[in-house]
Design an enzyme around this catalytic site. Structure first.
Site, short mmCIF file in Angstrom:
data_model
loop_
_atom_site.label_atom_id
_atom_site.label_comp_id
_atom_site.label_asym_id
_atom_site.label_seq_id
_atom_site.Cartn_x
_atom_site.Cartn_y
_atom_site.Cartn_z
N LYS A 1 -2.77 -1.69 15.59
CA LYS A 1 -2.56 -0.97 16.58
C LYS A 1 -3.52 -0.85 17.78
CE LYS A 1 1.02 2.22 15.13
NZ LYS A 1 0.81 2.42 13.80
N GLU B 1 0.69 -1.25 0.06
CA GLU B 1 0.02 -0.09 0.15
C GLU B 1 0.82 1.18 -0.09
OE1 GLU B 1 -1.55 1.72 3.52
OE2 GLU B 1 -1.22 -0.05 4.51
N1 PSU Z 1 -2.71 1.72 10.71
C1 PSU Z 1 -1.14 1.80 10.83
N2 PSU Z 1 -0.41 2.42 9.80
C2 PSU Z 1 -1.26 2.82 8.71
C3 PSU Z 1 -2.54 2.52 8.76
C4 PSU Z 1 -3.15 2.02 9.77
O1 PSU Z 1 -0.66 1.37 11.97
O2 PSU Z 1 -0.55 3.92 7.96
C5 PSU Z 1 -3.23 3.09 7.38
C6 PSU Z 1 -3.65 2.10 6.28
O3 PSU Z 1 -3.67 2.53 5.16
C7 PSU Z 1 -5.10 1.70 6.65
C8 PSU Z 1 -5.72 3.15 7.29
O4 PSU Z 1 -5.70 1.26 5.87
O5 PSU Z 1 -4.56 3.82 7.90
C9 PSU Z 1 -6.77 3.05 8.01
O6 PSU Z 1 -7.31 4.50 8.11
P1 PSU Z 1 -8.84 4.76 8.53
O7 PSU Z 1 -8.93 4.40 9.97
O8 PSU Z 1 -9.03 5.98 8.35
O9 PSU Z 1 -9.73 3.68 7.70
#
Ligand code: PSU
Ligand code: MN
Length: 305
Positions: free
Chosen positions: A161, A27
């Site tokens: 996390k 990604e």
């Molecule tokens: N968790 C991490 N690092 C990240 C992300 C999540 O520890 O970079 C990123 C990933 O791309 C994940 C996104 O798909 O954040 C999720 O964002 P949201 O919670 O806004 O859906």
């Protein structure tokens, strides 16, 4: 197909897919919104090299110039890493970014979408999005979870996390029929930490087992993907309680500053990094490398089935 006009797959990757060779999607949100510049440039290249060293082809995804890119040139990787005017693109944003030509970093959800359009079945990242703490009030649930329910891509990660509610995240995945497989672990890993206290039902002893489970799921025509929880290597793992204190502080700060919506995850990640003096960043790199290795092995095993 109509959607092919929006898809731009690097020739090497296209060839590997048609030859049924192992390909691993990666990604770009982790680059643009999860890591600082210029360290993310080194990471982007290292993670691709690790995939190659395992005998698979890396396919980093992004949205650039009205195309869903599968495989990025060094210049495109640098563009995503500088992150100047680069938005974070989840499922709902894809058509907007394509139609308006904006540059977008792909989350887990959109990387799965694009991988699936290209015919890639395996994807390595750091951690998935999930159900946020307090979601019973905010309804902040990452679109990553719905994508896992619907799109046939296997995501290898270090769990999530613990800024998320890991228990609710597991409940949500169960409801939507998404298998969560431990790779040599009985517990859902909590990103920087090998354990979370949340037991998993399946502990796969090796990558071949994961590959066989995925083949069986998709042979049956069951829709959706799977989460593979791969714990961070022991030597890079951080203390759970210390991380919990830091995460609580970051969440309190976000509350105070009324940060919500798509900005929340990047905000929390940046503050966790600042508050841990870069130690967490070193761990973040290592767990992502570790996931790229495991994912490549799973993709290679799958290609042999
Ligand atoms: N968790 C991490 N690092 C990240 C992300 C999540 O520890 O970079 C990123 C990933 O791309 C994940 C996104 O798909 O954040 C999720 O964002 P949201 O919670 O806004 O859906
Ligand atoms: Mn959200």
């Amino acid at each position: 197909m109509k959607q092919d006009q929006y898809l731009s797959v690097m020739p090497e990757i296209r060839q590997a897919i048609s030859d049924r060779k192992p390909v691993v999607a990666l990604e770009s949100t982790i680059l643009s919104h999860g890591m600082p510049y210029p360290q993310n440039v080194e990471f982007a290249h290292n993670v691709e090299s690790i995939v190659r060293a395992e005998g698979a082809i890396p396919a980093t995804t992004a949205i650039i110039g009205g195309k869903l890119k599968v495989g990025l040139t060094a210049d495109e990787l640098a563009l995503m890493c500088r992150a100047d005017g680069v938005g974070k693109v989840s499922r709902r944003d894809v058509a907007v970014y394509l139609a308006t030509g904006q540059t977008g970093a792909t989350t887990v959800a959109t990387t799965m979408m694009i991988a699936n359009l290209a015919g890639i079945r395996f994807f390595a990242t750091g951690g998935i999005g999930g159900v946020h703490r307090g979601a019973e009030k905010t309804m902040d649930i990452s679109a990553d979870l719905q994508e896992l329910a619907n799109t046939p891509v296997c995501v290898v990660c270090a769990g999530a996390k613990s800024l998320l509610d890991l228990g609710l995240t597991l409940e949500y995945l169960e409801t939507f029929g998404v298998p969560v497989l431990g790779l040599r672990t009985d517990e859902l890993p909590a990103f920087y930490c090998r354990t979370s206290g949340f037991k998993l039902d399946y502990n796969c002893p090796d990558e071949q087992t994961v590959a066989r489970i995925m083949k069986t799921k998709w042979d049956l025509g069951l829709k959706g993907g799977a989460v593979v929880g791969n714990p961070i290597p022991e030597e890079y793992a951080l203390d759970y309680n210390e991380m919990e204190t830091v995460i609580r502080k970051a969440i309190a700060l976000a509350d105070e500053q009324h940060i919500h919506g798509t900005a929340l995850t990047p905000f929390l990640l940046a503050h966790i990094k600042d508050m841990t003096d870069g130690v967490s960043f070193a761990s973040n790199l290592q767990l992502a490398y570790n996931n790229a290795r495991a994912c490549s092995k799973i993709a290679a095993a799958y290609a042999e089935l």
